[in-house]
Design an enzyme around this catalytic site. Structure first.
Site, mmCIF file in Angstrom:
data_model
loop_
_atom_site.group_PDB
_atom_site.id
_atom_site.type_symbol
_atom_site.label_atom_id
_atom_site.label_comp_id
_atom_site.label_asym_id
_atom_site.label_seq_id
_atom_site.Cartn_x
_atom_site.Cartn_y
_atom_site.Cartn_z
ATOM 1 C CG HIS A 177 -0.071 0.299 2.519
ATOM 2 N ND1 HIS A 177 0.486 -0.868 3.224
ATOM 3 C CD2 HIS A 177 -0.006 1.235 3.092
ATOM 4 C CE1 HIS A 177 0.955 -0.221 4.335
ATOM 5 N NE2 HIS A 177 0.723 1.014 4.206
ATOM 6 C CG HIS A 228 7.542 4.706 0.637
ATOM 7 N ND1 HIS A 228 7.372 5.493 1.302
ATOM 8 C CD2 HIS A 228 7.678 3.406 1.437
ATOM 9 C CE1 HIS A 228 7.297 5.439 2.494
ATOM 10 N NE2 HIS A 228 7.377 4.165 2.731
#
Length: 182
Positions: free
Chosen positions: A34, A121
């Site tokens: 995620h 990220h």
């Protein structure tokens, strides 16, 4: 914000291959890939309904957008990184806007943004334990694997997770929030 199921599978396969070459103590479970929009920390379960309401309002004027994964990077000392991650490409200005809206919406509820700049990220692995010093060649191996993906996904929803430490997968969805289709 979760990656699409197809991308989670592709990244999971890529990481299984890389784990044979890169010795990290912990590789992220495929279902846990995620992008964090805002880390909320330990939250009283009684405040979840109010939090969900604020998050829905934050996304009310947002439109769906497209993201992709791109270069690999590390956090921590170059010789022994703490985190291996995949960077995010695509409509990152829209991602930043959603992040800003969420931070603004949660501030009145007592949540605060991290002091460091937002760097979206996907965490792939943690705690490098290799016998050899980690170097840029290791990131090149990742880049060769990642170049095979060439996948993007349409962000039409995002989720509020609760963390279940020491479980796999460790993130449980509390609420799925839809981005309007304007």
């Amino acid at each position: 914000m979760r990656l699409s199921p197809e991308l989670r599978g592709a990244v999971g396969g890529m990481c299984r291959t890389l784990s044979r070459e890169l010795s990290f103590a912990k590789w992220t479970h495929e279902e846990d890939y995620h992008i964090t929009l805002q880390f909320l920390g330990d939250t009283d379960p009684r405040s979840i309904p109010e939090l969900v309401s604020a998050l829905k309002e934050a996304a009310a004027d947002c439109r769906p957008f497209t993201l992709s994964l791109r270069e690999a990077g590390i956090f921590g000392p170059p010789a022994a990184p703490r985190v291996l991650w995949a960077g995010v490409g695509g409509e990152t200005d829209r991602l930043q806007e959603l992040h800003n809206r969420i931070v603004a919406a949660t501030l009145p509820l007592g949540f605060h943004a991290e002091e460091r700049a937002y760097k979206p990220h996907v965490t792939l692995a943690r705690k490098y334990r290799g016998e050899r010093v980690f170097n840029s060649g290791h990131l090149n191996a990742f880049k060769q694997e990642a170049d095979a993906l060439h996948m993007s996904w349409r962000v039409e929803e995002w989720v509020l997770f609760v963390t279940r430490m020491h479980k796999k997968p460790m993130y449980e969805i509390v609420e799925t929030l839809t981005i309007s289709k304007k």
